[in-house]
Design a protein around this motif. Structure first.
Motif, PDB file in Angstrom:
ATOM      1  N   UNK A   1       1.185  -1.416  -0.365  1.00 31.16           N
ATOM      2  CA  UNK A   1      -0.086   0.312   0.032  1.00 31.16           C
ATOM      3  C   UNK A   1       0.699   1.447  -0.037  1.00 31.16           C
ATOM      4  N   UNK A   2       2.363   1.038   1.029  1.00 28.87           N
ATOM      5  CA  UNK A   2       2.664   2.758   1.648  1.00 28.87           C
ATOM      6  C   UNK A   2       3.634   2.721  -0.099  1.00 28.87           C
ATOM      7  N   UNK A   3       3.928   1.573  -1.271  1.00 27.96           N
ATOM      8  CA  UNK A   3       4.706   1.654  -1.675  1.00 27.96           C
ATOM      9  C   UNK A   3       3.182   2.129  -3.393  1.00 27.96           C
ATOM     10  N   UNK A   4       1.971   2.429  -3.350  1.00 21.11           N
ATOM     11  CA  UNK A   4       1.723   3.166  -4.297  1.00 21.11           C
ATOM     12  C   UNK A   4       1.589   3.887  -4.142  1.00 21.11           C
ATOM     13  N   UNK A   5       1.202   4.122  -3.201  1.00 20.88           N
ATOM     14  CA  UNK A   5       0.587   5.808  -2.256  1.00 20.88           C
ATOM     15  C   UNK A   5       1.788   6.510  -2.583  1.00 20.88           C
ATOM     16  N   UNK A   6       2.838   5.969  -1.637  1.00 18.68           N
ATOM     17  CA  UNK A   6       3.795   7.377  -1.830  1.00 18.68           C
ATOM     18  C   UNK A   6       5.315   6.914  -2.949  1.00 18.68           C
TER      19      UNK A   6
END
Lengths: 130, 59
Positions: A34-39
């Motif tokens: 999720x963090x990979x795709x958001x940030x």
């Protein structure tokens, strides 16, 4: 005898640690994706687009932005733009005023709530609304 | 107060209207009819935004 048992114990413990780390990695994997795709992904995408003349209105998909590649020409444009510097100045002003203000407000509230007073729990509930 | 930024923005947007509570309180305190356009004037808008950020942040 004692030594060998101590050694086997420590290796078992090490194996358990590794197992725990693997479990931890697997448990946090969804959040990491999720963090990979958001940030991470938007950051890399913006860096890529910043090197092109691409615009969302051009009708070209962003992954085809390389067709309008212009190298680092956008960055000299940015540095020589007066609006950019005025926006940066305003951001700095807002930061210099708001961060100390938030800190002071928080400190004052914390000092207020450090002591007992009638209705403390009610005010605590009202102010700490999350 | 820690609130959702969109809600905080809307709250302060309403507070700083020309007929809103901020001008109302100032009118009551000074006894004069005050209707400052907080969000139309560039300088006052910066002050209002800074007040909103400080008020809706950590504390």
């Amino acid at each position: 005898m004692v030594e060998s048992s101590a050694i086997s114990e420590s290796t078992a413990q090490r194996a358990g640690d590794a197992e725990g780390k693997r479990l931890g990695f697997r448990l946090t994997l969804p959040a990491q994706i999720l963090v990979l795709f958001i940030a991470v992904f938007p950051l890399l995408m913006q860096l890529y687009i910043s090197l092109t003349d691409w615009s969302p209105l051009s009708g070209v998909q962003w992954w085809n932005a390389w067709t309008q590649w212009n190298g680092f020409a956008n960055y000299p444009d940015l540095v020589s733009d007066a609006r950019f510097w005025s926006a940066l100045k305003r951001t700095a002003i807002v930061m210099l005023v708001c961060v100390p203000m938030e800190f002071l407000l928080g400190l004052v509230l914390a000092m207020l709530f450090a002591d007992e007073f009638p209705g403390k729990r009610l005010f605590y509930s009202i102010l700490r609304c999350r | 107060m820690m609130v959702v930024p969109a809600v905080a923005g809307y709250m302060f947007f309403m507070l700083f209207q020309s007929g809103g509570p901020v001008n109302d309180v100032l009118s009551t305190l000074t006894g004069l009819p005050i209707s400052v356009a907080w969000l139309s004037d560039p300088t006052l808008a910066l002050l209002a935004v800074m007040a909103a950020i400080s008020g809706s942040g950590r504390p």
